[in-house]
Design a protein around this motif. Structure first.
Motif, mmCIF file in Angstrom:
data_model
loop_
_atom_site.group_PDB
_atom_site.id
_atom_site.type_symbol
_atom_site.label_atom_id
_atom_site.label_comp_id
_atom_site.label_asym_id
_atom_site.label_seq_id
_atom_site.Cartn_x
_atom_site.Cartn_y
_atom_site.Cartn_z
ATOM 1 N N TYR A 229 1.062 -1.140 -0.063
ATOM 2 C CA TYR A 229 -0.011 -0.020 -0.120
ATOM 3 C C TYR A 229 1.018 1.113 -0.126
ATOM 4 N N GLU A 230 0.385 2.430 0.110
ATOM 5 C CA GLU A 230 0.824 3.598 0.230
ATOM 6 C C GLU A 230 0.221 4.371 1.255
ATOM 7 N N VAL A 231 1.139 5.194 2.093
ATOM 8 C CA VAL A 231 0.475 5.870 3.453
ATOM 9 C C VAL A 231 0.653 7.248 3.047
ATOM 10 N N LEU A 232 -0.490 7.893 3.448
ATOM 11 C CA LEU A 232 -0.383 9.357 3.268
ATOM 12 C C LEU A 232 0.427 9.971 4.301
ATOM 13 N N CYS A 233 1.408 10.947 4.122
ATOM 14 C CA CYS A 233 2.294 11.279 5.025
ATOM 15 C C CYS A 233 2.742 12.947 4.815
ATOM 16 N N ASP A 234 3.158 13.484 5.834
ATOM 17 C CA ASP A 234 3.332 14.772 5.966
ATOM 18 C C ASP A 234 2.172 15.710 5.337
ATOM 19 N N PHE A 235 1.064 15.229 5.777
ATOM 20 C CA PHE A 235 0.019 16.032 5.125
ATOM 21 C C PHE A 235 -0.782 17.169 6.208
ATOM 22 N N PRO A 236 -0.938 18.282 5.842
ATOM 23 C CA PRO A 236 -1.460 19.388 6.694
ATOM 24 C C PRO A 236 -2.941 19.509 6.590
ATOM 25 N N GLY A 237 -3.631 18.443 6.045
ATOM 26 C CA GLY A 237 -5.333 18.833 5.815
ATOM 27 C C GLY A 237 -6.127 18.638 6.967
ATOM 28 N N GLN A 238 -7.536 18.830 6.966
ATOM 29 C CA GLN A 238 -8.281 18.559 8.129
ATOM 30 C C GLN A 238 -9.731 17.892 7.537
ATOM 31 N N TRP A 239 -10.416 17.433 8.346
ATOM 32 C CA TRP A 239 -11.604 16.886 8.161
ATOM 33 C C TRP A 239 -12.866 17.858 8.185
ATOM 34 N N ILE A 240 -13.694 17.823 7.135
ATOM 35 C CA ILE A 240 -15.010 18.633 7.190
ATOM 36 C C ILE A 240 -16.130 17.603 6.955
ATOM 37 N N ALA A 241 -17.480 18.184 7.522
ATOM 38 C CA ALA A 241 -18.549 17.262 7.258
ATOM 39 C C ALA A 241 -19.123 17.272 5.886
ATOM 40 N N CYS A 242 -19.478 16.295 5.354
ATOM 41 C CA CYS A 242 -19.970 16.280 3.802
ATOM 42 C C CYS A 242 -21.172 15.146 4.016
ATOM 43 N N SER A 243 -21.810 15.205 2.734
ATOM 44 C CA SER A 243 -22.799 14.342 2.419
ATOM 45 C C SER A 243 -23.097 14.165 1.073
ATOM 46 N N GLY A 244 -23.381 12.840 0.831
ATOM 47 C CA GLY A 244 -23.789 12.553 -0.624
ATOM 48 C C GLY A 244 -22.537 12.853 -1.756
ATOM 49 N N GLY A 245 -22.842 13.322 -3.037
ATOM 50 C CA GLY A 245 -21.900 13.475 -3.768
ATOM 51 C C GLY A 245 -21.454 14.953 -3.987
ATOM 52 N N ASN A 246 -21.658 15.762 -2.736
ATOM 53 C CA ASN A 246 -21.083 16.965 -2.953
ATOM 54 C C ASN A 246 -19.824 17.273 -2.433
ATOM 55 N N ILE A 247 -18.932 17.127 -3.126
ATOM 56 C CA ILE A 247 -17.430 17.224 -2.860
ATOM 57 C C ILE A 247 -16.962 18.497 -2.993
ATOM 58 N N PRO A 248 -16.432 19.036 -1.628
ATOM 59 C CA PRO A 248 -15.784 20.295 -1.912
ATOM 60 C C PRO A 248 -14.602 20.309 -2.671
ATOM 61 N N PRO A 249 -14.398 21.674 -3.412
ATOM 62 C CA PRO A 249 -13.343 21.719 -4.282
ATOM 63 C C PRO A 249 -11.918 21.414 -3.903
ATOM 64 N N ASN A 250 -11.532 21.620 -2.439
ATOM 65 C CA ASN A 250 -10.327 21.307 -1.919
ATOM 66 C C ASN A 250 -10.186 19.884 -1.355
ATOM 67 N N ALA A 251 -11.099 18.933 -1.612
ATOM 68 C CA ALA A 251 -10.952 17.704 -1.174
ATOM 69 C C ALA A 251 -9.677 16.961 -2.090
ATOM 70 N N LEU A 252 -9.130 16.110 -1.046
ATOM 71 C CA LEU A 252 -7.818 15.353 -1.678
ATOM 72 C C LEU A 252 -8.425 14.301 -2.592
ATOM 73 N N THR A 253 -7.671 14.415 -3.858
ATOM 74 C CA THR A 253 -8.269 13.138 -4.631
ATOM 75 C C THR A 253 -6.955 12.233 -4.592
#
Length: 305
Positions: A229-253
């Protein structure tokens, strides 16, 4: 650099050109044995990777490291090349993973991950074993977003480097956790890490439970255990509430499905555990791998940059 057009003789002698973009797209006309080298210098020297397309009489393709056998990857590809027409391909190398695919196809037909990451600076091409070749090679595109020749915009099982430029995915296996791994949840007090893994033609986000010695990804209604596998490292992101397919533009692909749909990282609380999984916008849910199953949730948290 402009488009490269060249002819290669039947002599197994590489023609090198610079390419450190992590992506190569090209067309080749040859009856068999279109060979490519990924190297640190404009010469055949270790360390190096080689990709043979249509080798062994146009019957199979392989990935080789440092010119040694056995091959690290080998797949049957009968008739993949043609001496009378150009066939298009792409190669991507990122975070130690080398993926090879056909023009207009998103999933690779061959891939392999090397846990010794080699900085590729040059690509070489040649033909041999009775074949001459005609090549048309596109210039590197600052991050390899695809485009010309009818290639898909994200033409491999990895997301486009231009969208992942600030993100580190470190290879791991057997439960190993690299330094500065990103913690996404917990189960019975044990940290759960954000990972992704190749499965059935897709690159699927999931969870790493180190004590289990594997990661788990949700796919096909099941919790699938994957050793590498590959592990996400050195990532300064955060979690936000979401629902359905409404993906925020800054979501991590973080990956893509076997059909080429972008996948994101989500998490939910289930059965007392904060569990990481994948968000698939077309399905409008977050899937988590849990208890042997792939469970879906319309309300979840999504990881953003």
């Amino acid at each position: 650099m402009s488009v490269i057009q060249l002819e290669t003789e039947d002599r197994l002698e590489y023609n090198f050109f610079p390419n450190s973009s992590g992506f190569l797209q090209f067309r080749v006309r040859a009856g068999n044995d279109a060979h490519l080298a990924l190297t640190t210098a404009a010469a055949e020297s270790d360390p190096m990777y080689e990709v043979f397309i249509g080798g062994w009489g146009n019957s199979k393709s392989i990935i080789r490291k440092n010119r040694t056998k056995p091959e690290v990857a080998e797949v049957p590809t009968p008739g993949i090349l043609n001496a009378n027409e150009f066939r298009g391909f792409w190669i991507r190398w990122q975070n130690g993973t080398i993926s090879v695919g056909r023009e207009n196809e998103v999933p690779p037909f061959m891939s392999w991950t090397d846990y010794e990451q080699i900085p590729i600076e040059y690509v070489g091409v040649c033909t041999g074993w009775g074949a001459n070749g005609s090549w048309v090679i596109e210039p590197p595109r600052g991050g390899g977003g695809g485009g010309g020749f009818g290639y898909p915009s994200a033409p491999s099982n990895l997301t486009a480097p231009s969208r992942m430029s600030s993100v580190c995915w470190a290879p791991g296996r057997g439960g190993a956790v690299p330094p500065r791994a990103f913690t996404g949840g917990e189960d019975n007090g044990e940290p759960i890490y954000v990972v992704r893994a190749q499965l059935n033609g897709g690159l699927i986000p999931g969870k790493l439970v180190p004590s289990h010695g594997v990661c788990y990804v949700p796919w096909g209604g099941q919790e699938n255990a994957v050793a590498e596998y590959e592990v996400l490292c050195d990532f300064p992101g955060q979690w936000i509430a979401c629902s359905g397919g409404n993906i925020p533009p800054n979501a991590l692909t973080a990956g893509q499905s076997e059909d080429g749909e972008p996948l994101y990282v989500g998490r939910v609380v289930h059965d007392g555990a904060l569990t990481v999984g994948k968000v698939q916008p077309g399905h409008g849910v977050c899937y988590i791998p849990y208890g042997g199953q792939e469970l879906s949730f319309p309300d979840y948290e999504i990881l953003v940059q």
